[in-house]
Design a protein around this motif. Sequence first.
Motif, mmCIF file in Angstrom:
data_model
loop_
_atom_site.group_PDB
_atom_site.id
_atom_site.type_symbol
_atom_site.label_atom_id
_atom_site.label_comp_id
_atom_site.label_asym_id
_atom_site.label_seq_id
_atom_site.Cartn_x
_atom_site.Cartn_y
_atom_site.Cartn_z
ATOM 1 N N THR A 1 0.829 -1.203 0.000
ATOM 2 C CA THR A 1 0.000 0.000 0.000
ATOM 3 C C THR A 1 0.864 1.253 0.000
ATOM 4 O O THR A 1 0.562 2.230 -0.698
ATOM 5 C CB THR A 1 -0.957 0.002 1.218
ATOM 6 O OG1 THR A 1 -1.747 -1.180 1.172
ATOM 7 C CG2 THR A 1 -1.854 1.214 1.216
ATOM 8 N N TRP B 1 2.084 2.008 -3.516
ATOM 9 C CA TRP B 1 1.017 2.568 -4.353
ATOM 10 C C TRP B 1 0.693 4.003 -3.949
ATOM 11 O O TRP B 1 0.385 4.844 -4.799
ATOM 12 C CB TRP B 1 -0.231 1.693 -4.317
ATOM 13 C CG TRP B 1 -0.049 0.430 -5.112
ATOM 14 C CD1 TRP B 1 0.084 -0.832 -4.626
ATOM 15 C CD2 TRP B 1 0.067 0.313 -6.538
ATOM 16 N NE1 TRP B 1 0.274 -1.723 -5.663
ATOM 17 C CE2 TRP B 1 0.259 -1.046 -6.839
ATOM 18 C CE3 TRP B 1 0.033 1.229 -7.585
ATOM 19 C CZ2 TRP B 1 0.400 -1.518 -8.147
ATOM 20 C CZ3 TRP B 1 0.171 0.761 -8.894
ATOM 21 C CH2 TRP B 1 0.360 -0.597 -9.155
ATOM 22 N N ILE C 1 6.896 -3.145 -5.922
ATOM 23 C CA ILE C 1 5.682 -3.628 -6.585
ATOM 24 C C ILE C 1 5.966 -4.885 -7.386
ATOM 25 O O ILE C 1 5.225 -5.868 -7.314
ATOM 26 C CB ILE C 1 5.050 -2.515 -7.445
ATOM 27 C CG1 ILE C 1 4.489 -1.417 -6.532
ATOM 28 C CG2 ILE C 1 3.954 -3.077 -8.338
ATOM 29 C CD1 ILE C 1 4.053 -0.154 -7.253
#
Length: 190
Positions: free
Chosen positions: A5, A8, A123
């Motif tokens: 998270t 992002w 990621i």
Amino acid sequence: GDIRTSAWLILAAMVFDFFDGFSARLIGAWSEIGKELDSLADLVSFGVAPAVLIHLLMKQQTDAASAVHYSGLAKMFFVYIPVIMPLCAGLRLAKFNVDTSQATSFRGLPTPANAIAVISLVIVSLLPGSPAIKAITSSAPALALITVALSVLMVTRIPLLSLKTKSLKFRGNEGRYLLVVLVLIAFLIL
């Protein structure tokens, strides 16, 4: 502690930073204080936050392997080496604010590019089928090397291409368009 998270959210900060600058240039809303506040936000979003991600990854690796591989001093080195990233980001942003030669190109790695490098590793390492990247993100020495390299690149005077442009015409922007096309091709392939 939620690395996915966080990565992002750093990407979201990058999008908002782009549109903030784009809209300010579009409507001519520019001020000295705005420039300084933008740099402060960049320091937090693209210097401190990526360093915290690397710190968390290194802490996971050194905690998991501390009994086997890392002594107390080595563990401290790996866990705290990310501190140099926000220091170099702050220096890079301070230099950028007073350097008028960086209007259409950059000297050194821009702080958003630093963040892209870090969050890309995070990621991609979380995706299935990325053993090479997982090997890097699960190695404290590799993460330390990446941290030092990105930090040093931010404070170097190496000229780098900027996507800032005065017009969208092809002439004079060939390098920028080539870079965008190569990134899109790499994104599709990889």
